[in-house]
Design an enzyme around this catalytic site. Structure first.
Site, PDB file in Angstrom:
ATOM      1  N   ARG A  31     -15.653  87.137  46.114  1.00 55.80           N
ATOM      2  CA  ARG A  31     -14.256  86.708  46.202  1.00 55.80           C
ATOM      3  C   ARG A  31     -14.011  85.627  47.262  1.00 55.80           C
ATOM      4  NH1 ARG A  31     -10.470  91.989  45.002  1.00 55.80           N
ATOM      5  NH2 ARG A  31     -11.480  92.532  43.054  1.00 55.80           N
ATOM      6  N   ASP A 138       5.379  92.576  47.289  1.00 59.93           N
ATOM      7  CA  ASP A 138       3.927  92.450  47.322  1.00 59.93           C
ATOM      8  C   ASP A 138       3.538  91.758  48.616  1.00 59.93           C
ATOM      9  OD1 ASP A 138       1.609  92.767  45.022  1.00 59.93           O
ATOM     10  OD2 ASP A 138       1.086  91.258  46.517  1.00 59.93           O
TER      11      ASP A 138
END
Length: 285
Positions: A31, A138
């Site tokens: 990632r 979020d």
């Protein structure tokens, strides 16, 4: 385990609550290597060095890259059945005097969950004319911006969204699909880290906090459950993900009978908290 990986584990735990085990080094590399390349850096070691030198923007990018944003419409189906069949009918009766509902989608990612909730509410005829607030939060600003736009690919709308809802609530824009303005207007977006205080959001009738607790350690989970209980109405409902539970972690919630993954505040816990507050107030006089 390298010192760079240990540094990143500590950084992620402190900034997002993400608790990476010692065997997840491959995940960090897969990632963060693309992020390093975009920043013009040859590898993870140089990325870590730049963060240590005080690059706040890069720190934020690392957290965003590592926090999973996998989501789709009506994910796992069951929580939305609970919403339609259990929570909304009970709340329509209980809130008849004020005719308003507040629903929180925590860790809302790119918007499929809060918009699925909005479509459920829109389809629930007894709520016509009510004031409905759906708050989507979020950690990542990028996913919130995508959610606000309400634009999804063909692949995204094919994952979990019934065809009749696609036709009813979306308009095709080239190869993409955009949610109708009335559904988008039902959802308010705010950036929020669940590790921080969220009492300023006010109280809610329903909270969806799904597929995020699995990334936290037990103490972090217990603390979040305690704070969720404080912002959920006593007769409200908490929906967790399929692999999540409060059992063995916190006594702040009790399971709904025969409703897997659905919880309500534990009245015994609330009564104890109230008694403790009263005793403190007496002692302070």
């Amino acid at each position: 385990m390298t010192s760079d990986y240990e540094f990143l584990r500590k950084l992620l735990k402190e900034s997002s609550g993400l608790d990476l085990s010692t065997d997840k080094q491959y995940l960090v590399e897969s990632r963060l290597m693309p992020l390093a390349r975009r920043a013009g850096l040859p590898g993870i070691a140089e990325l870590v060095a730049k963060i240590k030198s005080g690059s706040d923007a890069l720190t934020s990018d690392v957290v965003e890259a590592m926090t999973t944003n996998e989501t789709f419409f009506f994910r796992d189906k069951l929580p939305f059945d609970h919403l339609r069949e259990e929570l909304l009918p009970a709340l329509v009766q209980a809130r008849a005097g004020r005719r308003s509902l507040r629903i929180w989608s925590a860790a809302s990612s790119t918007g499929q969950e809060p918009y699925s909730i909005a479509m459920c509410v829109k389809e629930f005829a007894a709520l016509a004319g009510w004031r409905i607030e759906i708050i989507a939060t979020d950690l990542s600003q990028a996913v919130l911006e995508k959610s606000r736009a309400g634009i999804f690919s063909q692949f995204e709308v094919q994952r979990g969204l019934p065809i009749q809802m696609l036709v009813k609530y979306f308009a095709q824009v080239g190869e993409l699909w955009q949610l109708n303005a009335d559904i988008r207007a039902m959802v308010q977006h705010r950036q929020l880290n669940l590790l921080q205080d969220f009492s300023h959001l006010g109280t809610f009738d329903v909270i969806f906090c799904r597929n995020v607790m699995i990334y936290f350690d037990q103490d972090t989970k217990a603390g979040i459950f305690d704070r969720l209980a404080r912002v959920l109405e006593p007769d409200g409902g908490l929906a967790l993900g399929a692999a999540e539970s409060v059992l063995g972690i916190s006594d702040a919630f009790k399971p709904y009978p025969d409703r897997r993954g659905l919880y309500h505040p534990n009245p015994a816990r609330a009564a104890r908290a109230g008694a403790a507050s009263a005793m403190k107030a007496v002692a302070a006089r």
